[in-house]
Design a protein around this motif. Structure first.
Motif, PDB file in Angstrom:
ATOM      1  N   VAL A  18       0.846  -1.199   0.000  1.00 11.59           N
ATOM      2  CA  VAL A  18       0.000   0.000   0.000  1.00 11.59           C
ATOM      3  C   VAL A  18       0.881   1.248   0.000  1.00 11.59           C
ATOM      4  O   VAL A  18       0.644   2.189  -0.761  1.00 11.59           O
ATOM      5  CB  VAL A  18      -0.974  -0.002   1.202  1.00 11.59           C
ATOM      6  CG1 VAL A  18      -1.636   1.355   1.376  1.00 11.59           C
ATOM      7  CG2 VAL A  18      -2.036  -1.083   1.024  1.00 11.59           C
ATOM      8  N   GLY A  19       1.912   1.246   0.839  1.00 11.40           N
ATOM      9  CA  GLY A  19       2.830   2.384   0.856  1.00 11.40           C
ATOM     10  C   GLY A  19       3.503   2.593  -0.489  1.00 11.40           C
ATOM     11  O   GLY A  19       3.591   3.712  -0.982  1.00 11.40           O
ATOM     12  N   ASN A  20       3.962   1.494  -1.092  1.00 12.00           N
ATOM     13  CA  ASN A  20       4.590   1.589  -2.412  1.00 12.00           C
ATOM     14  C   ASN A  20       3.611   2.062  -3.474  1.00 12.00           C
ATOM     15  O   ASN A  20       3.978   2.840  -4.355  1.00 12.00           O
ATOM     16  CB  ASN A  20       5.175   0.250  -2.833  1.00 12.00           C
ATOM     17  CG  ASN A  20       6.514   0.012  -2.216  1.00 12.00           C
ATOM     18  OD1 ASN A  20       7.174   0.938  -1.773  1.00 12.00           O
ATOM     19  ND2 ASN A  20       6.924  -1.222  -2.176  1.00 12.00           N
ATOM     20  N   THR A  21       2.395   1.567  -3.404  1.00 10.84           N
ATOM     21  CA  THR A  21       1.382   1.989  -4.373  1.00 10.84           C
ATOM     22  C   THR A  21       1.148   3.487  -4.268  1.00 10.84           C
ATOM     23  O   THR A  21       1.081   4.187  -5.286  1.00 10.84           O
ATOM     24  CB  THR A  21       0.065   1.218  -4.155  1.00 10.84           C
ATOM     25  OG1 THR A  21       0.337  -0.179  -4.334  1.00 10.84           O
ATOM     26  CG2 THR A  21      -1.002   1.661  -5.125  1.00 10.84           C
ATOM     27  N   GLY A  46       8.158   6.379 -11.513  1.00 11.66           N
ATOM     28  CA  GLY A  46       7.361   5.974 -10.351  1.00 11.66           C
ATOM     29  C   GLY A  46       7.729   4.595  -9.850  1.00 11.66           C
ATOM     30  O   GLY A  46       7.922   4.374  -8.653  1.00 11.66           O
ATOM     31  N   TYR A  47       7.849   3.654 -10.776  1.00 12.20           N
ATOM     32  CA  TYR A  47       8.195   2.300 -10.375  1.00 12.20           C
ATOM     33  C   TYR A  47       9.634   2.197  -9.889  1.00 12.20           C
ATOM     34  O   TYR A  47       9.938   1.411  -8.995  1.00 12.20           O
ATOM     35  CB  TYR A  47       7.932   1.305 -11.513  1.00 12.20           C
ATOM     36  CG  TYR A  47       6.502   0.815 -11.485  1.00 12.20           C
ATOM     37  CD1 TYR A  47       6.148  -0.305 -10.757  1.00 12.20           C
ATOM     38  CD2 TYR A  47       5.507   1.509 -12.159  1.00 12.20           C
ATOM     39  CE1 TYR A  47       4.832  -0.744 -10.708  1.00 12.20           C
ATOM     40  CE2 TYR A  47       4.191   1.085 -12.119  1.00 12.20           C
ATOM     41  CZ  TYR A  47       3.854  -0.042 -11.400  1.00 12.20           C
ATOM     42  OH  TYR A  47       2.562  -0.461 -11.341  1.00 12.20           O
ATOM     43  N   ASN A  53      12.153   1.404  -2.486  1.00 14.80           N
ATOM     44  CA  ASN A  53      11.455   1.409  -1.207  1.00 14.80           C
ATOM     45  C   ASN A  53      10.975  -0.002  -0.846  1.00 14.80           C
ATOM     46  O   ASN A  53      11.151  -0.465   0.279  1.00 14.80           O
ATOM     47  CB  ASN A  53      10.281   2.383  -1.279  1.00 14.80           C
ATOM     48  CG  ASN A  53       9.536   2.486   0.016  1.00 14.80           C
ATOM     49  OD1 ASN A  53      10.051   2.971   1.010  1.00 14.80           O
ATOM     50  ND2 ASN A  53       8.302   2.024   0.006  1.00 14.80           N
ATOM     51  N   SER A  54      10.408  -0.683  -1.816  1.00 17.32           N
ATOM     52  CA  SER A  54       9.873  -2.023  -1.595  1.00 17.32           C
ATOM     53  C   SER A  54      10.961  -3.013  -1.188  1.00 17.32           C
ATOM     54  O   SER A  54      10.770  -3.812  -0.267  1.00 17.32           O
ATOM     55  CB  SER A  54       9.183  -2.511  -2.871  1.00 17.32           C
ATOM     56  OG  SER A  54       8.683  -3.809  -2.707  1.00 17.32           O
ATOM     57  N   ARG A  59      12.687  -6.763   2.490  1.00 17.52           N
ATOM     58  CA  ARG A  59      13.826  -7.567   2.926  1.00 17.52           C
ATOM     59  C   ARG A  59      14.020  -7.482   4.436  1.00 17.52           C
ATOM     60  O   ARG A  59      14.210  -8.485   5.105  1.00 17.52           O
ATOM     61  CB  ARG A  59      15.106  -7.128   2.218  1.00 17.52           C
ATOM     62  CG  ARG A  59      16.289  -8.003   2.573  1.00 17.52           C
ATOM     63  CD  ARG A  59      17.577  -7.502   1.950  1.00 17.52           C
ATOM     64  NE  ARG A  59      18.666  -8.411   2.250  1.00 17.52           N
ATOM     65  CZ  ARG A  59      19.280  -8.478   3.426  1.00 17.52           C
ATOM     66  NH1 ARG A  59      18.924  -7.686   4.410  1.00 17.52           N
ATOM     67  NH2 ARG A  59      20.262  -9.327   3.623  1.00 17.52           N
ATOM     68  N   CYS A  60      13.972  -6.262   4.951  1.00 13.73           N
ATOM     69  CA  CYS A  60      14.296  -6.054   6.371  1.00 13.73           C
ATOM     70  C   CYS A  60      13.111  -6.263   7.310  1.00 13.73           C
ATOM     71  O   CYS A  60      13.282  -6.796   8.400  1.00 13.73           O
ATOM     72  CB  CYS A  60      14.849  -4.642   6.556  1.00 13.73           C
ATOM     73  SG  CYS A  60      16.413  -4.376   5.703  1.00 13.73           S
ATOM     74  N   TRP A  61      11.944  -5.842   6.909  1.00 13.27           N
ATOM     75  CA  TRP A  61      10.810  -5.839   7.830  1.00 13.27           C
ATOM     76  C   TRP A  61       9.844  -6.989   7.570  1.00 13.27           C
ATOM     77  O   TRP A  61       9.476  -7.711   8.488  1.00 13.27           O
ATOM     78  CB  TRP A  61      10.084  -4.496   7.744  1.00 13.27           C
ATOM     79  CG  TRP A  61       8.956  -4.345   8.721  1.00 13.27           C
ATOM     80  CD1 TRP A  61       9.034  -4.402  10.086  1.00 13.27           C
ATOM     81  CD2 TRP A  61       7.592  -4.102   8.407  1.00 13.27           C
ATOM     82  NE1 TRP A  61       7.795  -4.207  10.641  1.00 13.27           N
ATOM     83  CE2 TRP A  61       6.888  -4.020   9.627  1.00 13.27           C
ATOM     84  CE3 TRP A  61       6.892  -3.944   7.219  1.00 13.27           C
ATOM     85  CZ2 TRP A  61       5.521  -3.785   9.692  1.00 13.27           C
ATOM     86  CZ3 TRP A  61       5.529  -3.700   7.283  1.00 13.27           C
ATOM     87  CH2 TRP A  61       4.860  -3.627   8.506  1.00 13.27           C
TER      88      TRP A  61
END
Length: 128
Positions: A18-21, A46-47, A53-54, A59-61
């Motif tokens: 959702v954040g990435n979108t 945009g992508y 960010n994605s 990876r981390c979270w």
């Protein structure tokens, strides 16, 4: 216990998604509507921002991946490329056939990207 982990990962992936979108859609809108760039330059920009960010957040979270950064990044890049080309194909078809404002076609194409990206990241990039 395993189902609980999968459920948490799916929720986290959704939150990151959702954040990435929102980030991707906002960048596309700014590039397209404010700056006057083409549909495709706006989409690529945009992508590009969204994928960076994605990768970090998933990876981390989301997956707490123990794989090295390089290995994860390569796999993530492959998955991104496949998902991106799939959504870009959808965008081309929508722009050629729908008669809808190109920005809304971008949003529709994002749905296809998100589904493909989730499946491929789960079974390949961050597979345990």
């Amino acid at each position: 216990m395993h189902k609980n982990i999968l459920f948490r990962q799916a929720i986290k992936f959704g939150i990151v998604g959702v954040g990435n979108t929102l980030i991707t859609a906002l960048v596309i809108w700014i590039m397209l509507k404010v700056c006057g760039f083409s549909d495709y330059v706006s989409n690529i920009t945009g992508y590009g921002i969204g994928v960076l960010n994605s990768f970090v957040w998933n990876r981390c979270w989301t997956f707490h991946s123990a794989a090295g950064w390089r290995r994860s990044a390569v796999r993530f890049g492959i998955v991104f490329g496949i998902s991106y080309l799939f959504q870009l194909g959808v965008l081309f078809v929508l722009n050629a056939t729908s008669g809808i404002d190109p920005y809304y076609n971008q949003l529709l194409a994002m749905v296809f990207y998100t589904i493909a990206n989730f499946i491929l990241n789960k079974i390949y990039t961050f597979k345990e």
